[in-house]
Enzyme design. Structure first.
Site, PDB file in Angstrom:
ATOM      1  CG  LEU A   1     -10.218  -0.550   2.965  1.00 33.22           C
ATOM      2  CD1 LEU A   1     -10.538   0.285   1.730  1.00 33.22           C
ATOM      3  CD2 LEU A   1     -11.040  -1.843   2.959  1.00 33.22           C
ATOM      4  CG  ASP A   2      -6.132  -6.215   2.654  1.00 33.87           C
ATOM      5  OD1 ASP A   2      -6.028  -5.926   1.448  1.00 33.87           O
ATOM      6  OD2 ASP A   2      -6.890  -7.115   3.061  1.00 33.87           O
ATOM      7  CG  MET A   3      -0.677  -3.004  -0.504  1.00 34.98           C
ATOM      8  SD  MET A   3       1.099  -3.314  -0.375  1.00 34.98           S
ATOM      9  CE  MET A   3       1.190  -4.955  -1.058  1.00 34.98           C
TER      10      MET A   3
END
Length: 258
Positions: A119-121
């Protein structure tokens, strides 16, 4: 619990010779595919000698190090669901000093855990960690087609055509994105189900439609739901959940994974 180097006369399966990348995956270093890159990058030594050949055979009797640190076959397999908070990255360490999602697990688990998928930041929600390389490889294989469900909230009203376009497929900068299912919850919220999950897929499709995403949360991976797990909270998957995830892998994994 960590394993140990075993004596030569041990009858344990840990003394059976396996490919080096398999050993690393079973030691909780990384998934099998990621372990292959670690080997090719010259970061692995066997009995003090740097090894870059993927076919190298090793066993629990050998001394294996990654970046100079010993690694061991792990006796306890772990399968953990984390509600990744916003602002955390999905790496074992970050050169920019940003907090890593795995750090939230280290106080409880002594095993080396790594995330299955990412999952991206700026996204949050369901993220699975494990030290079981076979499990990670099967769930990550493109043919597995494990569903990932997301709730996406926008700052402004969503275009009425967006859901249908995403279901049919959208090409953005030469890359084709197609959701398995998209449902409008209300004028500012949409439920999206992906099976392939290309890099930043939802964000790219929404940005292409001129939609600013206010919140992006993954609420389900296969049959495992985030439910009431709060940000930063985690729990062990049940044996039934692990079994069900593997059953959802729609295609047989070829011999280099099994």
């Amino acid at each position: 619990m960590r394993g140990s180097y075993l004596p030569d006369n041990s009858n344990s399966a840990a003394n059976e010779e396996v490919r080096l990348q398999v050993f690393l995956a079973h030691s909780g270093v990384a998934s099998r595919r990621a372990s292959e890159k670690i080997i090719l990058d010259g970061r692995v030594a066997v009995n003090g000698v740097i090894v870059t050949e993927l076919g190298t055979k090793v066993s629990g009797k050998d001394k294996i190090t990654v970046d100079g640190k010993p690694v061991f076959l792990e006796e306890q397999k772990r399968y953990v669901l984390l509600n990744k908070p916003l602002g955390y990255v999905c790496t074992q360490s970050d050169e920019k000093g940003r907090p890593c999602a795995v750090d939230l697990l280290r106080e409880k688990y002594s095993e080396r855990l790594y995330n299955v998928g990412r999952l991206d930041m700026f996204s949050h929600g369901a993220l699975i960690f494990t030290n079981d390389g076979d499990f990670a490889a099967k769930l990550s294989h493109p043919s597995a087609e494990i569903e990932k469900e997301y709730i996406v909230e926008s700052s402004l009203p969503l275009p009425r055509y967006l859901a249908e376009d995403f279901r049919r497929g959208v090409r953005v900068e030469g890359v084709f994105y197609k959701a398995k299912d998209v449902q409008e919850v209300n004028s500012h919220k949409m439920r999206v189900v992906l099976v392939e999950g290309k890099n930043r897929e939802i964000r790219r499709v929404f940005e292409n439609a001129g939609v600013a995403i206010r919140n992006l949360c993954r609420v389900r991976i296969g049959s495992v739901e985030l439910a009431d797990l709060g940000p930063g909270e985690f729990r062990d998957l049940t044996p039934e959940e692990v079994s069900n995830l593997l059953k959802l892998c729609r295609s047989k994994i070829n011999s280099d994974i099994t």
